[in-house]
Design a protein around this motif. Structure first.
Motif, PDB file in Angstrom:
ATOM      1  N   GLY A   1       0.660  -1.331   0.138  1.00  0.00           N
ATOM      2  CA  GLY A   1      -0.121  -0.005  -0.043  1.00  0.00           C
ATOM      3  C   GLY A   1       0.794   1.392  -0.069  1.00  0.00           C
ATOM      4  O   GLY A   1       0.760   2.186  -0.718  1.00  0.00           O
ATOM      5  N   ALA A   2       1.829   1.424   0.836  1.00  0.00           N
ATOM      6  CA  ALA A   2       2.793   2.656   1.014  1.00  0.00           C
ATOM      7  C   ALA A   2       3.436   2.498  -0.300  1.00  0.00           C
ATOM      8  O   ALA A   2       3.702   3.868  -0.896  1.00  0.00           O
ATOM      9  CB  ALA A   2       3.700   2.193   1.987  1.00  0.00           C
ATOM     10  N   VAL A   3       3.777   1.575  -1.153  1.00  0.00           N
ATOM     11  CA  VAL A   3       4.466   1.557  -2.395  1.00  0.00           C
ATOM     12  C   VAL A   3       3.482   2.413  -3.406  1.00  0.00           C
ATOM     13  O   VAL A   3       3.757   3.345  -4.118  1.00  0.00           O
ATOM     14  CB  VAL A   3       4.915   0.387  -2.902  1.00  0.00           C
ATOM     15  CG1 VAL A   3       5.087   0.112  -4.359  1.00  0.00           C
ATOM     16  CG2 VAL A   3       6.175  -0.212  -2.259  1.00  0.00           C
ATOM     17  N   ALA A   4       2.354   1.884  -3.455  1.00  0.00           N
ATOM     18  CA  ALA A   4       1.427   2.719  -4.328  1.00  0.00           C
ATOM     19  C   ALA A   4       1.211   4.254  -4.221  1.00  0.00           C
ATOM     20  O   ALA A   4       1.298   4.766  -5.077  1.00  0.00           O
ATOM     21  CB  ALA A   4      -0.119   1.832  -4.160  1.00  0.00           C
ATOM     22  N   ARG A   5       1.183   4.447  -2.717  1.00  0.00           N
ATOM     23  CA  ARG A   5       1.098   5.885  -2.544  1.00  0.00           C
ATOM     24  C   ARG A   5       2.236   6.715  -2.867  1.00  0.00           C
ATOM     25  O   ARG A   5       2.145   7.674  -3.534  1.00  0.00           O
ATOM     26  CB  ARG A   5       1.011   6.142  -1.037  1.00  0.00           C
ATOM     27  CG  ARG A   5       0.746   7.600  -0.713  1.00  0.00           C
ATOM     28  CD  ARG A   5       0.379   7.684   0.804  1.00  0.00           C
ATOM     29  NE  ARG A   5       0.192   9.188   1.362  1.00  0.00           N
ATOM     30  CZ  ARG A   5       0.148   9.641   2.278  1.00  0.00           C
ATOM     31  NH1 ARG A   5      -0.396   8.742   3.322  1.00  0.00           N
ATOM     32  NH2 ARG A   5       0.120  11.127   2.627  1.00  0.00           N
TER      33      ARG A   5
END
Lengths: 247, 247
Positions: B20-24
């Motif tokens: 999720g943090a990568v997507a952001r």
């Protein structure tokens, strides 16, 4: 590396996980001085978990009740704000800001302010700042996670603090000499003639010239040249043997 | 800004929060193309939570069962590894890598590989890489969190995409795809068997692995691969003809 006197100041952080992630991001880039102004929850198990191997930075964090207290002893103060600019402050791109910060840190500690996750820094928090630090982002979604912002800033600080040059190719063998490369191309030309190879791509450029182009890019070492010449010799021997049998 | 065709490929990620943090991090920097190779847990509530406003990037993520599948259609492939270097690959500093990636993305999608949190990328994951991407860190604690590494890389990609940088290599042809390179190596292996070639340097390393190393460094385009395969076919035909005559 001696940790350089640059202070990361988190103001009103609400998520303890972010505080831990900030500690790790800092230590990864050689920073040690973390100040926390009115953290909502600290210490906290999630902060410790996310800090991973940077638990020492977290343990040494200084908790303050005002921005003024966190800035004590500092010279240059820069504030990270997603608003990008206001009517009062000069705006520095993060790269330029990092260079300035490293230069100023030689004479006095430098403070870099980061605001709360949702609300950022208030005008009151900005009153001691000499300038604003801006991280470039996509217009579509400009809001960086707090720890991510610290990561990018810390990364630029590390780069600014050293000349970053990529390591050369790790070689166990010396690069093949020009003469060795020429002998390889000559050998290849002989074998191409032997097997009667014609370039069908019809580019008009000499075939060996084209092969030379990409093999020069590969920067072959001596062993690698020997592998290729070994293959060429094997092709020749097979042909010779086949020829002898049939003549 | 039109999202540029650069693919972030996470291999064997174990923490859904990191995904999720990568997507952001990606969306903050204008990237959209996320590929997940064998994610341990996905989709997952924690991934969605950490993605925040980048839920669209997460929803469009492509899940693959192999690195090869994730590289389909790509030209340049760079691998992020904390090991920093090996004996085979050229190492690019992240800034230089970002400039190259943006330049190459003009002709074909570029893939950037990131390994599992604890173990990184395996040698097998690296086989289609043209080079390694290195993020400078403190020697004291060099292990960046996965999402932080993607953040730094994405940040440099955004910067590179906004700067005018000359293409490093003037290509008239697109870079050969990972699949085309694999077919070349398979063809070469067949011919080496045909001519009964043995590596006499006795390094203990598989011969094709060693040849792969320098041909990956050469960053072959499609025409160059065709030249090499043409030579291999010519060697096979000659042998076949010689064999027919002598049988």
């Amino acid at each position: 590396m001696t940790p350089f006197p640059i202070r990361i100041v988190l103001v009103d952080s609400s998520h303890p996980g972010n505080i831990g992630a900030v500690a790790r991001a800092m230590k990864n880039m050689g920073l040690r001085h973390l100040h926390l102004v009115r953290p909502r929850e600290f210490p906290h198990a999630e902060a410790t978990a996310r800090a991973s191997g940077a638990d020492d930075v977290l343990a040494a964090a200084v908790v303050c009740d005002s921005v003024g207290a966190a800035l004590e002893g500092c010279g240059l103060v820069l504030a990270t704000t997603s608003r990008g600019r206001d009517h009062y402050h000069r705006v520095f791109d993060v790269r330029e800001a990092a260079q300035r910060a490293v230069a100023e840190a030689a004479s006095a500690p430098v403070a870099l302010l980061f605001g709360a996750e949702r609300t950022g820094l208030t005008n009151d928090d900005l009153r001691n700042a000499h300038g604003l630090l801006r991280i470039p982002t996509s217009d579509e979604y400009a809001s960086l996670n707090l720890a991510m912002a610290v990561q990018v800033v810390s990364y630029e600080l590390l780069r600014a603090s050293r000349e970053v040059t990529p390591p050369p190719l790790l070689r166990t063998q010396p690069l093949a000499s020009a003469q060795q490369m020429d002998l390889l191309y000559e050998h290849l030309q002989v074998v191409l003639n032997d097997i009667d190879f014609r370039d069908r791509t019809q580019s008009g450029v000499n075939l060996i010239t084209r092969i030379r182009a990409f093999l020069q890019r590969a920067e072959l070492d001596i062993n690698e040249v020997n592998i290729l010449r070994g293959i060429l010799s094997a092709v020749q021997q097979r042909r010779r043997r086949a020829g002898e049998q049939h003549s």
